[in-house]
Motif scaffolding. Structure first.
Motif, short mmCIF file in Angstrom:
data_model
loop_
_atom_site.label_atom_id
_atom_site.label_comp_id
_atom_site.label_asym_id
_atom_site.label_seq_id
_atom_site.Cartn_x
_atom_site.Cartn_y
_atom_site.Cartn_z
N PHE A 133 41.97 22.41 41.02
CA PHE A 133 42.48 23.57 41.74
C PHE A 133 43.40 24.41 40.85
O PHE A 133 43.34 25.64 40.84
N ASN A 134 44.27 23.75 40.09
CA ASN A 134 45.17 24.49 39.20
C ASN A 134 44.40 25.30 38.17
O ASN A 134 44.76 26.45 37.88
N CYS A 135 43.36 24.71 37.60
CA CYS A 135 42.57 25.43 36.59
C CYS A 135 41.85 26.63 37.19
O CYS A 135 41.73 27.68 36.55
N VAL A 136 41.36 26.50 38.42
CA VAL A 136 40.71 27.61 39.11
C VAL A 136 41.69 28.77 39.29
O VAL A 136 41.39 29.93 38.99
N VAL A 137 42.88 28.46 39.79
CA VAL A 137 43.88 29.51 40.03
C VAL A 137 44.29 30.17 38.72
O VAL A 137 44.36 31.40 38.62
N MET A 138 44.58 29.37 37.70
CA MET A 138 45.01 29.92 36.41
C MET A 138 43.92 30.78 35.77
O MET A 138 44.19 31.82 35.17
N ALA A 139 42.67 30.36 35.93
CA ALA A 139 41.56 31.15 35.38
C ALA A 139 41.42 32.48 36.11
O ALA A 139 41.25 33.53 35.48
N ALA A 140 41.52 32.45 37.45
CA ALA A 140 41.40 33.69 38.22
C ALA A 140 42.53 34.65 37.90
O ALA A 140 42.30 35.86 37.74
N VAL A 141 43.75 34.14 37.78
CA VAL A 141 44.90 35.00 37.46
C VAL A 141 44.76 35.58 36.05
O VAL A 141 45.10 36.74 35.81
N THR A 142 44.26 34.78 35.12
CA THR A 142 44.09 35.27 33.75
C THR A 142 43.10 36.42 33.70
O THR A 142 43.33 37.44 33.04
N LEU A 143 41.97 36.28 34.39
CA LEU A 143 40.98 37.36 34.37
C LEU A 143 41.51 38.62 35.06
O LEU A 143 41.21 39.74 34.64
N ALA A 144 42.29 38.44 36.13
CA ALA A 144 42.90 39.61 36.78
C ALA A 144 43.87 40.30 35.83
O ALA A 144 43.96 41.53 35.79
N MET A 145 44.56 39.51 35.02
CA MET A 145 45.53 40.07 34.09
C MET A 145 44.85 40.87 32.98
O MET A 145 45.46 41.77 32.40
N VAL A 146 43.60 40.52 32.67
CA VAL A 146 42.84 41.30 31.68
C VAL A 146 42.78 42.76 32.11
O VAL A 146 42.99 43.70 31.32
#
Length: 581
Positions: A133-146
């Motif tokens: 779950f942590n990796c999913v959230v961190m991945a989604a936030v990273t792509l949004a930050m792009v």
């Protein structure tokens, strides 16, 4: 971005690293210091840290874009969670702090006692929440930050750079990799101490930037022919965008969604979970835990929403016709904010990204170390050894999150599944506090049922597209999963739990919850009715302020001031109840 803007951004990064270095020695003493700050946090720091963490880099982008595209009423997607989170504050916060566990997963052991089923449940929750779950959230936030950094920093994604001669990345990913590394460094050094105190700085930057942007845009839109006239002249505007609720005069899919949100979606959030519970466990006392979550609820639902919503709605005036509504917020920042204030806003967005990363790294490591490594792999090691393992775990989770980012199409599908998954578990997570019949086997049955039913609803109730319009059936899936899972685990509990166990008795001796659900264990009188009354009172106050403020902003003066007046009256009994807390 001018020189002063870059100086402000650099200054924040230096402060974050400095805070990490300052708390390194204290955080290294043991897992209690590293994961719950030695249970030393006051309510103000703990509550502010929770709200700062929920301000991920994509949050204002999402809220502004949703408000622009779907209208103010679409915000009930997250406003409805207020119902559950006020229950966390008035009913569950004190109980969490009283439990004295180190993580919400350790609560499984505390509640159900030792045994095979408890071990299975604890291990599954630790690895699912701590890693997947942590990796999913961190991945989604990273792509949004792009998306955010590309617009705000005016980066050219076609510029590529070599990293140690091993691989090449473009300018956007170079910035995010740098920020992620900084977040990893200071959080690994200082544990939760560094996370919460950098959160304080981040929240101040975020609110100064967001409110400044909203005020500047609002004043500009209100000049000349006026705000409402300019909105009505926008080709993308329609009056329904300013409606606070779906129309109740006709049956419609938006009305069905609203009803499910209000009646059911909040169940899974009511008992509290994840990093919010971590902050409650880190407070000095039960009173601090309660006040921390009340403070969080006030900031999250009263102070923070309207700057984002206003910016999203007003972007219709200044940027009509944009294809991606989620670019509205960064475009408004670039258009309105002067040098200096723009640097504050950019620093806040970058800090929000780092805040999300550092929280999920520390929180994820707490599960792996406290609920897997220490009890089942190496139970008798020195405390400093566990801190070392925690720091190594954070590095591993960071690497896994980067890998997960490259798999985002399939991860987004998984994220939707997780939303239905957690909704299905809400009833059992509430009941385990108040009913002796709930045990580890009951919760496993609820978990298995949720996985099966959520998977079936995704397969047989996919989103549908009619005449080019997609109807998201997420709400229907939540309704079916939640009711079905509740029926299954409640039946199972009645059939299999015949009498209280020693674990039930030990749990209640510590917690003293009382009430009809524990009548076979103790005759202690329940304080739940008092909590429910306070829950209803706080909900009414927050909703009156939230909706009243919005009505005033968009010139519905009468109803707006009436709602604010009602909130003022309700504050009197609320303040009295706080004195008894």
């Amino acid at each position: 971005m001018t020189t002063i803007d870059w100086v402000i951004v650099a200054f924040y990064i230096v402060i974050a690293i400095g805070i990490g270095a300052w708390f390194t020695k204290r955080a290294s003493r043991g897992t209690s210091d590293f994961f719950v700050a030695g249970r030393s946090l006051g309510w103000f720091v703990a509550g502010t840290s929770i709200v700062a963490t929920t301000f991920a880099a994509d949050t204002p982008v999402f809220v502004a874009g949703m408000s622009r595209a779907e209208g103010i009423s679409a915000n009930w997607f997250w406003w409805s969670v207020l119902i559950g989170q006020v229950a966390t504050a008035t009913i569950f916060a004190k109980l969490w702090r009283r439990s004295e566990v180190l993580t919400d997963v350790e609560f499984v052991q505390f509640r159900y006692g030792s045994g095979t089923y408890t071990t299975i449940l604890r291990l599954f929750k630790s690895l699912f929440n701590g890693v997947f779950f942590n990796c999913v959230v961190m991945a989604a936030v990273t792509l949004a930050m792009v998306k955010v950094t590309t617009v705000l920093l005016d980066l050219n994604p076609d510029n590529w750079y070599s990293v140690l001669g091993l691989f090449e990345i473009n300018s956007t990913w170079l910035v995010l990799l740098t920020l992620g590394t900084v977040g990893l460094v200071y959080s690994a050094l200082s544990g939760l101490y560094g996370v919460v105190y950098t959160d304080m700085v981040q929240f101040v930057l975020a609110m100064v930037g967001s409110i400044g942007l909203a005020v500047i845009a609002y004043l500009d839109a209100s000049s000349g022919e006026g705000l409402m006239a300019k909105l009505q002249a926008s080709p993308d505007f329609n009056g329904d965008l300013l409606q606070f609720f779906p129309r109740f005069t006709e049956l419609s899919w938006p009305l069905f969604i609203f009803v499910v949100y209000i009646m059911m979606l909040w169940w899974s959030s009511a008992p509290g979970k994840g990093y919010s519970v971590q902050r409650l466990l880190a407070t000095r006392s039960e009173r601090d835990a309660k006040l921390a979550f009340l403070w969080y609820a006030f900031l999250h639902y009263v102070i923070r929403p309207w700057p984002w919503i206003v910016v999203g709605i007003l972007s219709l005036i200044y940027f009509p016709g944009i294809e991606d509504s989620e670019t509205a917020f960064p475009l408004m920042i670039d258009h309105f904010l002067p040098a200096g204030l723009k640097g504050v806003m950019v620093a806040a967005m970058l800090a929000a990204f780092m805040s999300t990363i550092d929280t999920h790294l520390n929180w994820g490591a707490s599960y792996v170390v406290n609920d897997v490594y220490e009890p089942y792999i190496n139970p008798n090691a020195p405390q400093k050894h566990y801190v070392l393992i925690a720091r190594a775990t954070m590095v591993v989770i960071m690497v896994l999150a980067i890998i997960a980012t490259t798999l985002i199409p399939s991860i987004l599908d998984a994220f939707k599944f997780i939303g239905v998954f957690f909704a299905g578990l809400g009833t059992v997570l509430i009941a385990r506090w108040f009913w002796w019949r709930v045990n580890a086997k009951t919760e496993i049955v609820a978990l298995a049922s949720t996985i099966i039913i959520a998977s079936l609803t995704l397969k047989f109730l996919p989103n549908t597209t009619v005449d080019g319009v997609t109807k998201d059936l997420f709400t229907l899936r939540v309704l079916i999963t939640t009711l079905s899972v509740a029926a299954i685990w409640i039946t199972f509990a009645f059939i299999t739990s015949k009498s209280p166990t020693q674990a039930d008795v030990a749990f209640h001796e510590k917690m003293q919850i009382g009430g009809k659900g524990w009548y076979k264990v103790s005759a202690v009188q329940s304080k739940l009715p008092e909590g429910i009354v306070e829950w209803l009172l706080v909900m009414a106050i927050l909703l009156c302020i939230l909706l009243g403020t919005g009505k005033v902003i968009f010139h519905e003066w009468g109803i707006g001031f009436a709602l604010l007046a009602v909130a003022s009256v309700l504050l009197i009994p609320f303040i009295r109840s706080l004195k008894r807390a």
